[in-house]
Structures are given as structure tokens and as C-alpha cells.
Design a protein around this motif. Structure first.
Motif, PDB file in Angstrom:
ATOM      1  N   ASN A 162      50.608  55.917  36.409  1.00  0.00           N
ATOM      2  CA  ASN A 162      49.693  55.887  37.559  1.00  0.00           C
ATOM      3  C   ASN A 162      48.336  55.282  37.191  1.00  0.00           C
ATOM      4  OD1 ASN A 162      51.461  57.074  39.489  1.00  0.00           O
ATOM      5  ND2 ASN A 162      51.101  59.060  38.520  1.00  0.00           N
ATOM      6  N   GLY A 163      48.380  54.177  36.485  1.00  0.00           N
ATOM      7  CA  GLY A 163      47.156  53.479  36.112  1.00  0.00           C
ATOM      8  C   GLY A 163      46.530  52.772  37.302  1.00  0.00           C
ATOM      9  N   GLU A 164      45.446  52.059  37.042  1.00  0.00           N
ATOM     10  CA  GLU A 164      44.731  51.374  38.124  1.00  0.00           C
ATOM     11  C   GLU A 164      44.240  50.013  37.635  1.00  0.00           C
ATOM     12  OE1 GLU A 164      41.334  52.528  41.375  1.00  0.00           O
ATOM     13  OE2 GLU A 164      40.860  52.946  39.268  1.00  0.00           O
ATOM     14  N   ILE A 165      44.494  48.990  38.431  1.00  0.00           N
ATOM     15  CA  ILE A 165      43.990  47.646  38.164  1.00  0.00           C
ATOM     16  C   ILE A 165      43.164  47.221  39.366  1.00  0.00           C
ATOM     17  CG2 ILE A 165      44.586  45.242  37.679  1.00  0.00           C
ATOM     18  CD1 ILE A 165      47.329  46.303  36.722  1.00  0.00           C
ATOM     19  N   ARG A 166      41.903  46.883  39.129  1.00  0.00           N
ATOM     20  CA  ARG A 166      41.032  46.413  40.204  1.00  0.00           C
ATOM     21  C   ARG A 166      40.614  44.981  39.888  1.00  0.00           C
ATOM     22  NH1 ARG A 166      36.226  50.588  41.216  1.00  0.00           N
ATOM     23  NH2 ARG A 166      35.795  50.067  39.026  1.00  0.00           N
ATOM     24  N   ILE A 167      40.854  44.087  40.823  1.00  0.00           N
ATOM     25  CA  ILE A 167      40.526  42.677  40.617  1.00  0.00           C
ATOM     26  C   ILE A 167      39.627  42.189  41.744  1.00  0.00           C
ATOM     27  CG2 ILE A 167      41.470  40.330  40.543  1.00  0.00           C
ATOM     28  CD1 ILE A 167      43.957  41.500  39.230  1.00  0.00           C
ATOM     29  N   VAL A 168      38.531  41.548  41.368  1.00  0.00           N
ATOM     30  CA  VAL A 168      37.672  40.845  42.320  1.00  0.00           C
ATOM     31  C   VAL A 168      37.807  39.366  42.009  1.00  0.00           C
ATOM     32  CG1 VAL A 168      35.329  40.445  43.142  1.00  0.00           C
ATOM     33  CG2 VAL A 168      36.037  42.757  42.507  1.00  0.00           C
ATOM     34  N   ALA A 169      38.232  38.581  42.984  1.00  0.00           N
ATOM     35  CA  ALA A 169      38.509  37.162  42.732  1.00  0.00           C
ATOM     36  C   ALA A 169      38.032  36.304  43.885  1.00  0.00           C
ATOM     37  CB  ALA A 169      40.010  36.947  42.511  1.00  0.00           C
ATOM     38  N   ASN A 170      37.843  35.052  43.570  1.00  0.00           N
ATOM     39  CA  ASN A 170      37.457  34.060  44.560  1.00  0.00           C
ATOM     40  C   ASN A 170      38.703  33.545  45.288  1.00  0.00           C
ATOM     41  OD1 ASN A 170      35.553  32.000  45.666  1.00  0.00           O
ATOM     42  ND2 ASN A 170      36.872  30.615  44.533  1.00  0.00           N
ATOM     43  N   PRO A 171      38.686  33.444  46.610  1.00  0.00           N
ATOM     44  CA  PRO A 171      39.840  32.869  47.308  1.00  0.00           C
ATOM     45  C   PRO A 171      39.895  31.362  47.105  1.00  0.00           C
ATOM     46  CG  PRO A 171      38.084  33.233  48.862  1.00  0.00           C
ATOM     47  CD  PRO A 171      37.607  33.798  47.543  1.00  0.00           C
ATOM     48  N   GLN A 172      41.092  30.817  47.134  1.00  0.00           N
ATOM     49  CA  GLN A 172      41.240  29.365  47.015  1.00  0.00           C
ATOM     50  C   GLN A 172      41.204  28.764  48.411  1.00  0.00           C
ATOM     51  OE1 GLN A 172      44.951  27.945  45.565  1.00  0.00           O
ATOM     52  NE2 GLN A 172      44.250  25.846  45.287  1.00  0.00           N
TER      53      GLN A 172
END
Length: 241
Positions: free
Chosen positions: A61-71
Motif C-alpha cells: 500500500n505504498g504511494e507514488i505522487r507525480i507532478v508533471a507537465n502535460p504534452q
């Protein structure tokens, strides 16, 4: 599970001497319960490189948070600037187009895995765009373990196949006690991003239409990679190398 402090990691990784995803990313993920990533461009096919550890994230039950630029294409940006379309609508349409392209080339569990990661709130994605339509392009990340320790990295690599494997890249790594100021600063910067508190940027949740479209590909289960020794392969959410 051993902690990040027990890892034999270096203060930098560079493509002339290291395979960054294997020598650094996989090693840190193996000891982490949380991974934060702020990146100019993200392609979820890059996650196939660390797929075995992602499956472990599901198990614990880990967590990955990603903030990215849309293409966005040039015509998308022009439409926004001229007021033809709302920025949110353009971003939603661009992401939906990418999912549609991805489904035409699938030969694996790609969107099922993405759907499960999002459904179980393990993978959380937010979209960053600047208020003046320039490109959000910074790149840093933070690994967290179960003992309160953190490893921070920053550098040229995008979260893409090109950035992690094909390109010549360098990342700097901060993990020692005397680097606590840098580590805490990175945590603050990411949390400000996530909470939409960064001047000059607008951070939005992945649009509901995109999330709902991805969830339509969720099957009853994910095929195990552990017994078959086969990596999960994740298709693109948005693409830029």
C-alpha cells in the motif's frame, strides 16, 4: 524491509558510469513506502523499468505522487492563448488522445496496471502548467522509507524511457545527515507543488474524464509478475522524450 540508510548509494549518478534506473531508482524503491516526483515530462512506459518494485508498492500500500507537465501541441497552446478553448479542456483532450493512442498498441497489462494503481490510490498524478504558458520543466524526486529517512535527487533526467535509459543524464543525490537542509527544502517544494501553492504555476488534479477513462481498463486482477518473472509494462499517459 531494510531502510534507505542501509543502502550503498552515491552522491551522483551519471550515464558514463551508471545505469541510473537500475543502480539508483530500483535500489531506492525497494526500500521505500512513498515516492514523490516533480518532472517536466512523464511517460508511464518509463515505469516498466521499475515494474517489479511497483508491484511491491501495491503489496505494501505504498504511494507514488507525480507532478508533471502535460504534452500540448502548438495548436493547443495557440487555442488557449487566443481564448478559443479553456486550458483545462485542452489538457483533458490531450490526455484522452494519448490514452486512445496507447490502447491501439497494447500487447500487455498496461492500462489494467495503471487503472489498479490509480484505483487503489497508489499512483496519484497532478498536472502542472505555468500561468504564462511557458513549460514547467524542473526535475527532482524524493524517496521515503518506513523509518522516517529520505533520499532526494535532482538533475537532468525526465521520468521517461529517454531520460532513464537512452539519454546521457546526470542526477545529484542528497541523503546524508549534513544535507538535511537540502532534503527538507525539496520536501517543502514538492508539498507546495502538490497543494498548488507555488507562485507562477497552476496545479490541477488529473481530470476526472481522464481518470474515469483509465478506470474502464481495470480488470478483476493484475497478473502476477513474481511467479512468471515477467515485468509489468505500462503504456504512456503522456509522452515526451
Amino acid at each position: 524491509m531494510s531502510g534507505l540508510k542501509n543502502l550503498d548509494i552515491k552522491f551522483k549518478y551519471r550515464s558514463d558510469l551508471d545505469t541510473i534506473y537500475r543502480d539508483f531508482y530500483e535500489k531506492c524503491l525497494r526500500c521505500s513506502i512513498k515516492y514523490d516526483r516533480a518532472v517536466g515530462y512523464f511517460t508511464s512506459d518509463s515505469l516498466k523499468l521499475i515494474a517489479r518494485e511497483l508491484e511491491n508498492f501495491i503489496d505494501r500500500n505504498g504511494e507514488i505522487r507525480i507532478v508533471a507537465n502535460p504534452q500540448l501541441k502548438k495548436e493547443d497552446i495557440d487555442a488557449i492563448e487566443k481564448g478559443y478553448k479553456a486550458k483545462h479542456d485542452v489538457i483533458t483532450a490531450a490526455l484522452l488522445d494519448t490514452i486512445e493512442v496507447t490502447t491501439k498498441n497494447l500487447e500487455d497489462e498496461t492500462l489494467n496496471v495503471i487503472a489498479w494503481l490509480i484505483y487503489k490510490n497508489i499512483l496519484k498524478i497532478k498536472i502542472a502548467y505555468s500561468k504564462n504558458n511557458c513549460i514547467y520543466h524542473e526535475k527532482f524526486g524524493i524517496f521515503y522509507d518506513d523509518f522516517g529517512d529520505k533520499v532526494v535527487f535532482s538533475g537532468s533526467a525526465n521520468e521517461t524511457i529517454g531520460g532513464l535509459v537512452n539519454n546521457f543524464e546526470k542526477i545529484d543525490v542528497y541523503f546524508e545527515d549534513h544535507e538535511k537542509t537540502r532534503i527538507d527544502d525539496a520536501v517543502t517544494d514538492f508539498n507546495n507543488l502538490w497543494d498548488n501553492c507555488t507562485a507562477g504555476l497552476e496545479i490541477i488534479d488529473i481530470p476526472k474524464a481522464v481518470r474515469n477513462e483509465i478506470l474502464t481498463y481495470k480488470k478483476e486482477s493484475i497478473k502476477s509478475t513474481k511467479k512468471k518473472r515477467k515485468k509489468l509494462v505500462l503504456g504512456n499517459i503522456n509522452c515526451k522524450h
